[in-house]
Scaffold this active site. Sequence first.
Site, PDB file in Angstrom:
ATOM      1  N   CYS A 150       0.831  -1.206   0.000  1.00 35.01           N
ATOM      2  CA  CYS A 150       0.000   0.000   0.000  1.00 35.01           C
ATOM      3  C   CYS A 150       0.870   1.262   0.000  1.00 35.01           C
ATOM      4  CB  CYS A 150      -0.916   0.013   1.219  1.00 35.01           C
ATOM      5  SG  CYS A 150      -2.215  -1.227   1.129  1.00 35.01           S
ATOM      6  N   HIS A 151       1.795   1.353   0.965  1.00 28.23           N
ATOM      7  CA  HIS A 151       2.601   2.566   1.052  1.00 28.23           C
ATOM      8  C   HIS A 151       4.085   2.272   1.189  1.00 28.23           C
ATOM      9  CE1 HIS A 151      -1.484   3.363   2.587  1.00 28.23           C
ATOM     10  NE2 HIS A 151      -1.403   4.339   1.703  1.00 28.23           N
TER      11      HIS A 151
END
Lengths: 186, 408
Positions: A150-151
Site C-alpha cells: 500500500c505505502h
Amino acid sequence: MAKSDTNKNPAKGDVQEPGRRDFIVVATYAMAGLGAAAVAWPLIDQLNPAADTLALANIEVDISKIAVGQSITVKWRGKPVFIRHRTADEIARANDTNLDDLRDPQVDTARAEKPEYLVLVGVCTHLGCVPLGQKTGEVRGDYDGWFCPCHGSHYDTSGRIRKGPAPTNLEVPPYSFLSDSVVRIG
Amino acid sequence: MSATQFKSPVVRWIDHRLPVFSMLHHTAHDYPTPKNLNYMWNFGSLAGLSLAIMIVTGIVLAMSYTAHVDYAFDSVERIMRDVNHGWMIRYIHMNTASFFFIVVYLHMFRGLYYGSYKAPRELLWMLGVVIFLLMMATAFMGYVLPWGQMSFWGATVITNLFSAIPYVGESIVTLLWGGFSVDNATLNRFFSLHYLMPFIIAGVVVLHIVALHRFGSNNPIGIDTKGPQDTISFHPYYTIKDVFGIAVFLLLLAMAVFFFPNAMGHPDNYIPADALQTPAHIVPEWYFLPFYAILRAVPDKLGGVLLMFGAIAVLFVLPWLDRSPVRSARFRPLFRIFFWLFFVNAIALGYLGGKPAEGIYVILSRVATAWYFLHFLAILPLLSMFETTKPLPKSISEPVLGSSGRTA
C-alpha cells in the site's frame, strides 16, 4: 411575560446573590445531566464487542505441518495472523541486526518465544493493509521479511520495521504453546 | 418575529443569518398557551418523547438485527443475550411502542372530549389521524421483524386483508409479499419501511405542530383565548409541567421495562416462525384489538375489512359529523354521557378483540361495532342539532375570577 426575579435583594439594589432557587436550579440540571449520561451509556456501550464476539477471541492452531521456510496465515479476531517456521539463516539475520539500525528497537528473542516460530499480526502498522511475503513468489521487501504494497513499508525476518512509513514493528499477538504442535493465539 | 435578544454573541451571530434560535424561542418559549390547560394536555409532549425514544432505540437495535428469515429470530435472541445492554434496549423499544399507543389514545380521547377537532383545528386533527395510521403501519411491520410465530402469522393475516379487495386483491397481496407467501422478501421490505416510517411520522408531527401553533392549543373550556390575560408563555409554565409529566411517564415505562417487560407482548412470539403451523389463538398487539374486534364482527370478508378501515376513516370526517358550535364536553351534558359510553364501548371492543371469535363474544362484538359507528354517524350529528348546551363563560378567566367586571 415579566420575569419574576426573586433573588433580587432590595437592600442591595440589583446585586444578585445565589439563593435557594439557584441551588434548586443547579441541582435539577445536575440530576438531569446525570440521568442523560446514564441513558447515553448503554446506547454507546452496545457498540462495544458483544459477549459472543468476545467468546471467539482466541484460537488454537496446529503448527506441526508447517515446513521450514513456510508460512501460514490464520484468522484471529477478524485479522490475519502470520505463523512462519523460520529457517536458521532467517533467525541468524534477525539476531545479527544492530539495534541502532531499528526504528522500533526490539531484540528478536523478545519477539519469538521459540526462535523457529514467528507469530505476527499480519497488519501493517502504518494504515492497516496486509503486507506481502506469505506466499512463495511474493515480494518480501529489502530485508527479506514482509513488504506492504500500500505505502511501501519493509519488514525484516523478525517482522520489524526497517524502511517506509510504518511507525512500529508488526505486532506480536499474545500466544502460548499448548504443546510442541499446538499454539493458542489470544 | 419579535426582536429576541440572545445573550450569547455567537447565538446572535448565527441567528441573524439562520434564525433557528428565534424559531425555537418562538415555538417553545414565547408561544402563548391558554392558562387553564389540565393534565390531559400532557400527552402531546409524551407522544413526541415516545417517538424520540423509539427512533433512538430502533437505530441502535438495527445495528445488531439481521433482516433475513434464517437469521432474524437468532439475531434478536443475540441482542437479548450477547449484545451489551441489548436486552434493555429491546425491552425499551418494545414497551415504549405500547406506551406510545397508550399516550396517543389518551391524546385522542382528550381531543374527542374537549372538541379539539372542531374549527379551526380540523386539519390539526386530521394530521393527527394520519400520524395514528402511520404509527399503526410502523408498529405492525416492527412486530414482524423478530420473525416469531406471531410475527409471521400476524403478517400473513394483516396482508391478507387486502385480498378482500374485489378483482385486484390477490395481485395486491402478491405485490406486498414479493412472493407467494410471507417470506424473506416480505421481511426485507418490512424492515426497510419500518426504518423509514418513523421519520415520515416525525415530518407529519412537524406539520401537526405548525397547524397547532396557527391557532394555539384548545383548552378545557373550549372557548378561544381573548388576549394576553387568557394565556401564559409556554416556557417555563408548560415546559415544567411537561417535564413533570415526562417524569411520571418514564417512571411507569421503567416499571414496565424492568419488572413486566413481556406483559404487553405475546409468548408465542418467542417461538420461531413456522410457515406450516398456525398458533391456536392468534391475536394482534393489544393496541390493534378494538379494530380487530370490528374486523371479526362482520361475517363477510370484504365487509369486515371495509368496516375496520372505516372505523379509522370516520375519524377523518369527525369535524363535519359533530357540528355543534360548543367544543368542550363540559358545556354539553348529553354529549358528555355519550362520550363516556363511547369510551367504555371502545374499551369493550379492545377486550372482545382479544377473546376467541365464538359464542357470546361474536354477538357482543357486533353490538359494540354497531355502537361505534352509531356514535359517529348518528349520535354526534343528532346531538349537534338537538342538544341544549350550557351557557359558555365569556372568557377563560371568568370561571376563575367570577363574571367579567367583578373581581373574585
